[in-house]
Design a protein around this motif. Structure first.
Motif, mmCIF file in Angstrom:
data_model
loop_
_atom_site.group_PDB
_atom_site.id
_atom_site.type_symbol
_atom_site.label_atom_id
_atom_site.label_comp_id
_atom_site.label_asym_id
_atom_site.label_seq_id
_atom_site.Cartn_x
_atom_site.Cartn_y
_atom_site.Cartn_z
ATOM 1 N N TYR A 177 38.916 25.843 -89.312
ATOM 2 C CA TYR A 177 38.628 25.335 -87.970
ATOM 3 C C TYR A 177 39.240 26.254 -86.922
ATOM 4 C CZ TYR A 177 36.967 21.024 -90.028
ATOM 5 O OH TYR A 177 36.237 20.106 -90.751
ATOM 6 N N LYS A 178 38.496 26.400 -85.832
ATOM 7 C CA LYS A 178 39.048 27.133 -84.687
ATOM 8 C C LYS A 178 39.499 26.108 -83.658
ATOM 9 C CE LYS A 178 36.700 29.304 -81.265
ATOM 10 N NZ LYS A 178 37.372 29.147 -79.964
ATOM 11 N N VAL A 179 40.755 26.253 -83.222
ATOM 12 C CA VAL A 179 41.289 25.397 -82.156
ATOM 13 C C VAL A 179 41.483 26.305 -80.944
ATOM 14 C CG1 VAL A 179 43.284 24.022 -81.430
ATOM 15 C CG2 VAL A 179 42.395 23.800 -83.768
ATOM 16 N N GLY B 116 41.273 41.104 -81.383
ATOM 17 C CA GLY B 116 41.244 41.307 -79.938
ATOM 18 C C GLY B 116 39.945 40.805 -79.333
ATOM 19 N N VAL B 117 40.078 40.070 -78.233
ATOM 20 C CA VAL B 117 38.875 39.654 -77.498
ATOM 21 C C VAL B 117 38.383 40.873 -76.731
ATOM 22 C CG1 VAL B 117 37.989 38.125 -75.691
ATOM 23 C CG2 VAL B 117 39.697 37.279 -77.316
ATOM 24 N N SER B 118 37.127 41.218 -76.921
ATOM 25 C CA SER B 118 36.588 42.412 -76.259
ATOM 26 C C SER B 118 35.957 41.994 -74.935
ATOM 27 C CB SER B 118 35.607 43.133 -77.188
ATOM 28 O OG SER B 118 34.614 42.255 -77.660
ATOM 29 N N VAL B 119 34.647 41.812 -74.920
ATOM 30 C CA VAL B 119 33.989 41.321 -73.702
ATOM 31 C C VAL B 119 33.461 39.933 -74.045
ATOM 32 C CG1 VAL B 119 32.148 41.716 -72.034
ATOM 33 C CG2 VAL B 119 33.323 43.675 -73.073
ATOM 34 N N LEU B 120 33.845 38.940 -73.273
ATOM 35 C CA LEU B 120 33.430 37.565 -73.570
ATOM 36 C C LEU B 120 31.916 37.483 -73.701
ATOM 37 C CD1 LEU B 120 35.763 35.627 -71.082
ATOM 38 C CD2 LEU B 120 35.983 35.707 -73.570
ATOM 39 N N THR B 121 31.475 36.668 -74.661
ATOM 40 C CA THR B 121 30.025 36.556 -74.903
ATOM 41 C C THR B 121 29.302 35.870 -73.738
ATOM 42 O OG1 THR B 121 30.713 34.751 -76.337
ATOM 43 C CG2 THR B 121 29.861 36.699 -77.402
ATOM 44 N N LEU C 205 32.176 33.879 -88.643
ATOM 45 C CA LEU C 205 31.269 33.283 -87.659
ATOM 46 C C LEU C 205 31.968 32.095 -87.010
ATOM 47 C CD1 LEU C 205 27.907 33.079 -89.665
ATOM 48 C CD2 LEU C 205 28.811 34.984 -88.329
ATOM 49 N N VAL C 206 31.822 31.985 -85.686
ATOM 50 C CA VAL C 206 32.401 30.842 -84.968
ATOM 51 C C VAL C 206 31.239 29.993 -84.474
ATOM 52 C CG1 VAL C 206 33.743 30.121 -82.968
ATOM 53 C CG2 VAL C 206 34.411 32.171 -84.229
ATOM 54 N N VAL C 207 31.223 28.732 -84.898
ATOM 55 C CA VAL C 207 30.122 27.860 -84.501
ATOM 56 C C VAL C 207 30.685 26.618 -83.822
ATOM 57 C CG1 VAL C 207 28.150 26.514 -85.304
ATOM 58 C CG2 VAL C 207 28.666 28.699 -86.372
ATOM 59 N N GLY C 208 30.269 26.409 -82.581
ATOM 60 C CA GLY C 208 30.737 25.250 -81.822
ATOM 61 C C GLY C 208 29.604 24.294 -81.548
ATOM 62 N N ARG C 209 28.983 24.458 -80.362
ATOM 63 C CA ARG C 209 28.005 23.464 -79.913
ATOM 64 C C ARG C 209 26.794 23.306 -80.822
ATOM 65 N NH1 ARG C 209 28.520 25.719 -73.925
ATOM 66 N NH2 ARG C 209 28.989 27.521 -75.231
ATOM 67 N N THR C 210 26.417 24.371 -81.535
ATOM 68 C CA THR C 210 25.275 24.246 -82.455
ATOM 69 C C THR C 210 25.519 23.111 -83.452
ATOM 70 O OG1 THR C 210 24.564 26.503 -82.234
ATOM 71 C CG2 THR C 210 24.094 25.488 -84.332
HETATM 72 O O1 C5P Z 1 29.825 26.323 -78.524
HETATM 73 P P1 C5P Z 1 29.835 27.778 -78.886
HETATM 74 O O2 C5P Z 1 29.355 28.036 -80.293
HETATM 75 O O3 C5P Z 1 29.193 28.646 -77.840
HETATM 76 O O4 C5P Z 1 31.404 28.122 -78.921
HETATM 77 C C1 C5P Z 1 31.878 29.403 -78.968
HETATM 78 C C2 C5P Z 1 33.358 29.360 -79.197
HETATM 79 O O5 C5P Z 1 33.824 30.691 -79.308
HETATM 80 C C3 C5P Z 1 34.140 28.739 -78.053
HETATM 81 O O6 C5P Z 1 35.230 28.035 -78.655
HETATM 82 C C4 C5P Z 1 34.654 29.905 -77.249
HETATM 83 O O7 C5P Z 1 35.893 29.644 -76.661
HETATM 84 C C5 C5P Z 1 34.787 30.982 -78.320
HETATM 85 N N1 C5P Z 1 34.665 32.361 -77.858
HETATM 86 C C6 C5P Z 1 33.567 32.880 -77.203
HETATM 87 N N2 C5P Z 1 33.537 34.183 -76.800
HETATM 88 C C7 C5P Z 1 34.564 34.991 -77.052
HETATM 89 C C8 C5P Z 1 35.680 34.477 -77.731
HETATM 90 C C9 C5P Z 1 35.682 33.164 -78.146
HETATM 91 O O8 C5P Z 1 32.602 32.154 -76.983
HETATM 92 N N3 C5P Z 1 34.511 36.271 -76.723
#
Ligand code: C5P
Length: 238
Positions: free
Chosen positions: A39-41, A118-123, A209-214
């Motif tokens: 889980y990502k917090v 490292g966070v590069s450019v926010l998506t 892979l980070v999956v949130g709202r999906t």
């Molecule tokens: O809901 P969704 O799948 O768009 O969530 C994306 C998750 O990834 C959020 O928790 C957001 O904070 C995180 N994130 C991002 N872009 C980044 C780093 C993290 O969207 N560059």
């Protein structure tokens, strides 16, 4: 510092982003996906639950936690914060590469077992957004600059939009590549500007892979979760 090689046998992981406002809701989601461990917090939840409950989840529920706090401060402050997060048993955490080489090196030097990406450019940003904050050049130029900082500092990898994975792998082949902004073809991008499908991200080399709202905004989250699991069966660590 030389870059950390990707740990042997690392298979792509699915991190469910618990972007919810309280512990009760977070624990409901854990019960929805009882077999899931990763889980990502992020800030939204961590600022409400604090470190004690997080430690309890790690120790008692045996969860692997990716604590996404996107640290960005002077090197000493970030290094001491990393030491604290490591004590909690967090597996993976984030810092902003735009904090510069010294900040990234200090963070990496403070970490023993925890991986730092490292966070590069926010998506959520595009070329126009970068221009508006005074950054010359495109998202791709900025990614290359920031990836060089992360690599030089010896971080484990970067958080990057799936669309720009080839840009990173070209300059940093061993980087751990954490990809948020994952959507199915039929999903809304919401506030994200550079989304990809899980399939695309994996085929371009994503390691996480980070999956949130999906998942969390789905009418039937269990069904979507199982779609992900089926899609990635055999290569995904749930
Ligand atoms: O809901 P969704 O799948 O768009 O969530 C994306 C998750 O990834 C959020 O928790 C957001 O904070 C995180 N994130 C991002 N872009 C980044 C780093 C993290 O969207 N560059």
């Amino acid at each position: 510092m030389s870059p950390k090689p990707l740990s042997k046998g690392h298979r792509p992981r699915l991190w469910i982003a618990l972007d919810v406002p309280d512990a009760v809701t977070a624990e409901q989601w854990m019960r929805t996906f009882p077999e899931h461990r990763h889980y990502k917090v992020g800030m939204e939840l961590f600022y409400q639950i604090g470190p004690q409950l997080l430690r309890q989840w790690i120790e008692e529920k045996e969860l692997a936690i990716f604590l996404d706090l996107k640290l960005h401060d002077i090197p000493r402050t970030v290094a001491h914060s990393i030491t604290g997060l490591e004590r909690l048993g967090v597996r993976l955490t984030t810092i902003h590469l735009s904090g510069g080489t010294k900040m990234c090196e200090a963070a990496q030097a403070a970490s023993r077992t925890m991986d730092i990406v490292g966070v590069s450019v926010l998506t959520s940003l595009d070329d126009g957004d970068l221009t508006a904050v005074g950054i010359n050049g495109s998202v791709v130029d900025q990614l290359q600059r920031l990836a060089a900082i992360g690599r030089q500092a010896g971080l484990s990898g970067v958080v990057v939009s799936g669309r720009e994975l080839p840009v990173i792998t070209a300059v940093w082949p061993q980087a751990r590549l954490v990809v948020p902004g994952i959507r199915r073809r039929e999903d809304s991008p919401h506030d994200q500007k550079r989304v990809v499908t899980a399939n695309q991200a994996l085929s371009w080399g994503a390691t996480d892979l980070v999956v949130g709202r999906t998942l969390l905004h789905a009418e039937n989250p269990r069904e979507i979760y199982e779609e992900f699991a089926a899609l990635l069966q055999g290569e995904m660590l749930l």
